[in-house]
Design an enzyme around this catalytic site. Sequence first.
Site, mmCIF file in Angstrom:
data_model
loop_
_atom_site.group_PDB
_atom_site.id
_atom_site.type_symbol
_atom_site.label_atom_id
_atom_site.label_comp_id
_atom_site.label_asym_id
_atom_site.label_seq_id
_atom_site.Cartn_x
_atom_site.Cartn_y
_atom_site.Cartn_z
ATOM 1 N N HIS A 388 36.688 45.442 65.506
ATOM 2 C CA HIS A 388 38.149 45.543 65.873
ATOM 3 C C HIS A 388 38.781 43.962 66.068
ATOM 4 O O HIS A 388 40.011 44.101 66.360
ATOM 5 C CB HIS A 388 37.937 46.309 67.093
ATOM 6 C CG HIS A 388 39.442 47.293 67.355
ATOM 7 N ND1 HIS A 388 40.584 46.855 66.647
ATOM 8 C CD2 HIS A 388 39.466 48.156 67.958
ATOM 9 C CE1 HIS A 388 41.431 47.537 67.003
ATOM 10 N NE2 HIS A 388 40.849 48.732 67.855
ATOM 11 N N ARG A 389 37.973 43.136 66.046
ATOM 12 C CA ARG A 389 38.536 41.727 66.113
ATOM 13 C C ARG A 389 39.557 41.354 64.968
ATOM 14 O O ARG A 389 40.352 40.482 65.111
ATOM 15 C CB ARG A 389 37.317 40.592 66.271
ATOM 16 C CG ARG A 389 36.527 40.771 67.367
ATOM 17 C CD ARG A 389 35.588 39.792 67.266
ATOM 18 N NE ARG A 389 34.481 39.968 66.121
ATOM 19 C CZ ARG A 389 33.639 39.064 65.622
ATOM 20 N NH1 ARG A 389 33.630 37.931 66.370
ATOM 21 N NH2 ARG A 389 32.808 39.174 64.700
#
Length: 411
Positions: A388-389
């Site tokens: 999710h970065r």
Amino acid sequence: MKEFKLPDLGEGLTEAEIVEWHVGADQHIELNQPLLSVETDKAVVEVPSPVSGRVLSLHGEPGDVIPVGDVLARFDTGQHDDARERGLAPSSEGKAPGVVGELPASGLVLSDTTQSSSAAPRGRRVKAAPSVRALARELGVDIALIEGSGPQGRITAKDIAKAAGQNGAGQRGAPSSGPAAKAPGSRGGQDAALAPDALASGQEKLTGPRRAMFKSMTAAHSEAALCTVMDDADIHDWKRPRDFTPRLIRAMVAGCRAEPRLNGTFSAEAGLLSMSENVNMGLAMHTPHGLIVASIPNAHQRSLDELRGEVARLKQAGAERTLTPEEVRGYTITLSNIAGGSSRYATPLMVPPTVAILGSGAAREEVVALSGAIAIRRMLPLSLTFDHRCVAGAEAARFLSAVVADLMQAS
């Protein structure tokens, strides 16, 4: 005297485990003759000698993990000191350790004429990869007495496991009840047990793929911001109901085309997401030795039949530990089958620097709504974990939607 240090085996590896020495102390060795076999995260590599001369000392026993740059062996080159001047041997003086000579993978079959007290036919050549020999030593199996079921009589890991079950061996961490196993040519013939007797019953030292799994899963947990989305694909109309892996690979290619951000690698230090035009599929496989991820380059260019054959080949090579270093690296996205038993959904962990992994659960018939009516359909549960970065939830959902749409096609 010449020192030989563990070379850099590539892909940023910092250590390797000694599997087997091919020579002993005080023996003579020729330039590029096999010196030892070492195991990296997922492959066994044969390391050649950098010089010709007499072996003065060997440093490390089978099972020892050696950092890159540590001394492996010392040689007395004697009259061969002029080899470097004649261009036959490279010099390592004043240089960082690097790859020396050719480093072929352990698909090479080693020959052993060691005879046991039970006397297999004299001079019989036993064919087995170094990892299979290591497994035999660990389980207390006399490899000279086994008939191999592999190609050209090669002994496989399954052969060793079967023999261990027949003779009552296989207690990990327990001493073998048979003759002490010796590593051919290892340090003057000293015993080379890979499972130390000091381990208590029920204990196991993580080595090879299991040690690699420990490191990669630790990295996944500590380095990435993992998030998982789930969905189901209606596969009731498939013409080949059991054709899961090739169809999933094809569907993931469709997902990569719909959302390219999930097919690539991410460098947190540089803040750089590198998206790949080629879909190099990582296939996570459970083997008797632990989890191994094999690579299928250019999966987007392969037909279902080609994918089917490649998957079967990689699974066999993974079980027999004959995958080459090139076959366990370079993947840009990963597929994992989590359907062992009756599992449906999971939170599979992708290994940095990749950014996505798709897990498929166990397909089953379910009651669903179809065209306004109740129907029983065969459904395949899917779990997509992403970093999710660098990947947003909407992008992951778009990828998974394309995967589901492709899987719902009849063929």
